[in-house]
Design an enzyme around this catalytic site. Structure first.
Site, mmCIF file in Angstrom:
data_model
loop_
_atom_site.group_PDB
_atom_site.id
_atom_site.type_symbol
_atom_site.label_atom_id
_atom_site.label_comp_id
_atom_site.label_asym_id
_atom_site.label_seq_id
_atom_site.Cartn_x
_atom_site.Cartn_y
_atom_site.Cartn_z
ATOM 1 C CD GLU A 197 43.519 -39.836 56.120
ATOM 2 O OE1 GLU A 197 43.037 -39.520 57.220
ATOM 3 O OE2 GLU A 197 44.687 -40.241 55.977
ATOM 4 C CD GLU B 143 47.870 -38.377 54.932
ATOM 5 O OE1 GLU B 143 47.800 -39.028 56.001
ATOM 6 O OE2 GLU B 143 47.062 -37.481 54.626
HETATM 7 N N1 LIG Z 1 39.586 -46.612 63.436
HETATM 8 N N2 LIG Z 1 39.533 -46.303 64.651
HETATM 9 N N3 LIG Z 1 38.440 -46.418 65.443
HETATM 10 C C1 LIG Z 1 38.627 -46.606 66.863
HETATM 11 C C2 LIG Z 1 38.648 -45.243 67.561
HETATM 12 O O1 LIG Z 1 39.810 -44.639 67.158
HETATM 13 C C3 LIG Z 1 39.823 -43.268 67.464
HETATM 14 C C4 LIG Z 1 40.865 -42.569 66.623
HETATM 15 O O2 LIG Z 1 40.753 -43.076 65.274
HETATM 16 C C5 LIG Z 1 41.625 -42.568 64.368
HETATM 17 C C6 LIG Z 1 41.746 -43.248 63.170
HETATM 18 C C7 LIG Z 1 42.608 -42.779 62.218
HETATM 19 C C8 LIG Z 1 43.363 -41.636 62.471
HETATM 20 C C9 LIG Z 1 44.311 -41.178 61.477
HETATM 21 C C10 LIG Z 1 45.240 -40.174 61.613
HETATM 22 N N4 LIG Z 1 45.926 -40.193 60.472
HETATM 23 C C11 LIG Z 1 47.059 -39.328 60.137
HETATM 24 C C12 LIG Z 1 46.446 -38.158 59.397
HETATM 25 N N5 LIG Z 1 45.970 -38.573 58.064
HETATM 26 C C13 LIG Z 1 45.726 -37.314 57.415
HETATM 27 C C14 LIG Z 1 46.771 -36.382 57.933
HETATM 28 O O3 LIG Z 1 46.153 -35.189 58.319
HETATM 29 C C15 LIG Z 1 47.412 -37.071 59.142
HETATM 30 O O4 LIG Z 1 47.508 -36.194 60.243
HETATM 31 N N6 LIG Z 1 45.458 -41.103 59.660
HETATM 32 N N7 LIG Z 1 44.477 -41.745 60.278
HETATM 33 C C16 LIG Z 1 43.227 -40.951 63.683
HETATM 34 C C17 LIG Z 1 42.356 -41.429 64.636
#
Ligand SMILES: N=NNCCOCCOc1ccc(-c2cn(C[C@@H]3NC[C@@H](O)[C@H]3O)nn2)cc1
Length: 447
Positions: A166, A352
Site C-alpha cells: 500500500e 487484501e
Molecule cells: N482515504 N482517506 N482519507 C481521509 C482520512 O482518512 C483517515 C484514515 O484513512 C485510512 C485509509 C485507509 C486505511 C486502510 C486500512 N486498511 C486495512 C489495512 N491494509 C493493510 C493491512 O495492514 C490492513 O490493516 N486499508 N486501508 C486506513 C485509514
C-alpha cells in the site's frame, strides 16, 4: 442457486502483517520500528493500543498455521519485520530474526502452504527514521541491502515476493494525512517518501533479476474506486484524482516510466513535486511479474475546494457499512480491476479484501454473517472479472485473524478468526467455516 467455479490453479489464501500480529517487540534481537514509536506516543492509536504483544504470533505461529491448514488455503501472505532482520536498519544482520522466519516458512511449507512474502508492511526500523526515514535516499540503499539478505536466505523457499504494501498509505496517509507512522503532515514529504519507496522497489526488482532467483516479484497498492456525485466535470475530475493517487501515482512510474501528468500538475500547483534524480524513473520501471491489489470499498466523490489535498469530498450515499464505516459495494472491485487493465493484462492477486465486523463470541461461536456476505459478494466479482479474461490468480482474505488495525488498535476486527486479546485464544468465526468451504471446493455457491 448459482455456482461460481474458479480456475483449477487459483490460489486461495489469507493475509497478515508482522507488526499487526507478531508481538514479541523486544524479543529475538528485534530493533524498534516506527510503529513501536508511533503506537507508544499518546493519542496516536485508539485507547493507547500497541503491537507489543498483538496476537503473539511470534510464539504462536504453529497454532496459526494449523488453523490455516484446517482452513485449506493454498497460500499465506505475511510480512517480514525489517527490524528483526537488521535491527538498526542497515547494520549487522540479526541471525535470531532470520531463524524465526525460517521456522515460520518451514512450518508453512510442511503444511503445504505457499509463502507469499511482503518485504515492507510499514514498520521501518526507527534508527532509519531518526535519519530522515524514506525522505532520505540513504533508506533506499538500506532497503535494497535488507531485500538482498532476504533473497539470499529464502530464495529456495519463498517464490512470491511483494516489495511494498500500500504505497499510498506509506506516502500520503502516513506523511500528509499524518494518521499513520511516522505522522508527518506535509505534501512534499509525502512525495519524497512515495518517490524513494518506488526507487527502492525498482532497485530490489533489478537485484531479484540480477540474482537470477526463481519466483515472482511485484508490489501491492491499495486501490480506490470513486464514482462522481454528479455529471459535472469538476466532480469527474475530483474522482479521477482520488483514483489516481492510490493507483496511477505508483503504477504509472512502474508501467509507464513516468508520473501521471494530471496529478503531477495538481501537486505542482500546490508547490510540490517528486524529487526525481537522473536514472530514477528507469530503475522504477523494472518489469514486475505480478500486482497485488488491496481493495476494501468504493466511494462517491465530488469536488469541494476545502476537501483536503485533492479537493475531493466523499459523499455518504447511505450504503450499508462495515463496523469501520466503509460502504459495501463489491462492484467497485470489478470496476477497479477493469480500470487496471490499462497497465496490460497483468497477473493480479487480490492480496487484501475483507470486512471489519466487530462481533464477538456468543456461546463459543462468532456469527459474523456480515463478513460472510461481504466475502461472498466480493468473491463473486472476482469470478465475474475472471470470466471477462482478467488474469486474477488468487484471493487472500484480510485477515486470517483479528489483529492490530493500526490507528484503530484492536477495536476494529477484520479476522476470519476471533482473537481474545486478554487470553490470546483463537476462535474460528462463521466466516472461517464458510471460506473453508469455498477453498476446499474451489467454487462458491450463492442462493
Ligand atoms: N482515504 N482517506 N482519507 C481521509 C482520512 O482518512 C483517515 C484514515 O484513512 C485510512 C485509509 C485507509 C486505511 C486502510 C486500512 N486498511 C486495512 C489495512 N491494509 C493493510 C493491512 O495492514 C490492513 O490493516 N486499508 N486501508 C486506513 C485509514
Amino acid at each position: 442457486m448459482t455456482i461460481f467455479q474458479f480456475p483449477k490453479d487459483f490460489m486461495w489464501g489469507t493475509a497478515t502483517a508482522a507488526y499487526q500480529i507478531e508481538g514479541a517487540y523486544q524479543e529475538g534481537g528485534r530493533g524498534l520500528s516506527i510503529w513501536d514509536t508511533f503506537a507508544h506516543t499518546p493519542g496516536k492509536v485508539f485507547d493507547g493500543h500497541n503491537g507489543n504483544i498483538a496476537c503473539d504470533s511470534y510464539h504462536r505461529y504453529e497454532e496459526d498455521i494449523l488453523l490455516m491448514k484446517e482452513l485449506g488455503i493454498q497460500t499465506y501472505r505475511f510480512s517480514v519485520a525489517w527490524s528483526r532482520i537488521i535491527p538498526d536498519g542497515d547494520g549487522e544482520v540479526n541471525q535470531e530474526g532470520i531463524d524465526f522466519y525460517h521456522r515460520l516458512v518451514d512450518c508453512l511449507l510442511d503444511a503445504g502452504i505457499v509463502p507469499f512474502c511482503t518485504l515492507y508492511h510499514w514498520d521501518l526500523p526507527q534508527t532509519l527514521q531518526d535519519d530522515g526515514g524514506w525522505e532520505n535516499r540513504r533508506t533506499i540503499d538500506a532497503f535494497v541491502k535488507y531485500a538482498e539478505v532476504m533473497f539470499r536466505e529464502f530464495s529456495g523457499k519463498i517464490k512470491f515476493w511483494l516489495t511494498f504494501n500500500e504505497p499510498w498509505c506509506i506516502a500520503f496517509l502516513s506523511n500528509l494525512e499524518g494518521k499513520h507512522a511516522p505522522g508527518n503532515q506535509d505534501l512534499q514529504i509525502a512525495l519524497n517518501v512515495g518517490h524513494h519507496l518506488l526507487v527502492a522497489h525498482g532497485h530490489s526488482v533489478k537485484l531479484f533479476r540480477d540474482m537470477q532467483l526463481e519466483g515472482q516479484i511485484g508490489i501491492a497498492p491499495n486501490v480506490a474506486w470513486a464514482v462522481p456525485y454528479s455529471k459535472s466535470p469538476e466532480d469527474r475530475a475530483a474522482c479521477d484524482r482520488n483514483i489516481e493517487v492510490y493507483a496511477d501515482w505508483f503504477l504509472d512510474p512502474i508501467y509507464k516510466c513516468s508520473y501521471p501528468d494530471s496529478l503531477y500538475e495538481w501537486f505542482l500547483q500546490a508547490g510540490a513535486q517528486p524529487p526525481v534524480q537522473d536514472g530514477d524513473m528507469e530503475i522504477i520501471a523494472q518489469p514486475i511479474d505480478l500486482l497485488g491489489i488491496n481493495y476494501y470499498h468504493p466511494s462517491v466523490n465530488r469536488y469541494h475546494p476545502e476537501a483536503g489535498y485533492l479537493q475531493s469530498e466523499e459523499v455518504d450515499m447511505g450504503l450499508f457499512k462495515t463496523d469501520i464505516g466503509w460502504p459495501i459495494d463489491a462492484t467497485g472491485l470489478y470496476d477497479v480491476l477493469h480500470y487496471l487493465q490499462k497497465y496490460g493484462n497483468v497477473d493480479i492477486y487480490i492480496t487484501e479484501n475483507g470486512a471489519c465486523v466487530n462481533d464477538g463470541p456468543v456461546d463459543g461461536m462468532v456469527n459474523d454473517t456480515l463478513r460472510t456476505q461481504y466475502l461472498q459478494q466480493h468473491i463473486a466479482q472476482v469470478h465475474r472479472a475472471i470470466n471477462d479474461g482478467i488474469q486474477l490468480k488468487g484471493y487472500m482474505a484480510w485477515s486470517l485473524m483479528d489483529n492490530f488495525e493500526w490507528a484503530e488498535g484492536y477495536k476494529m476486527r477484520f479476522g476470519l478468526i476471533h482473537v481474545d486479546f486478554r487470553t490470546l485464544e483463537r476462535t474460528p468465526k462463521e466466516s472461517y467455516y464458510w471460506y473453508q468451504n469455498v477453498v476446499r471446493n474451489n467454487w462458491m455457491e450463492t442462493r
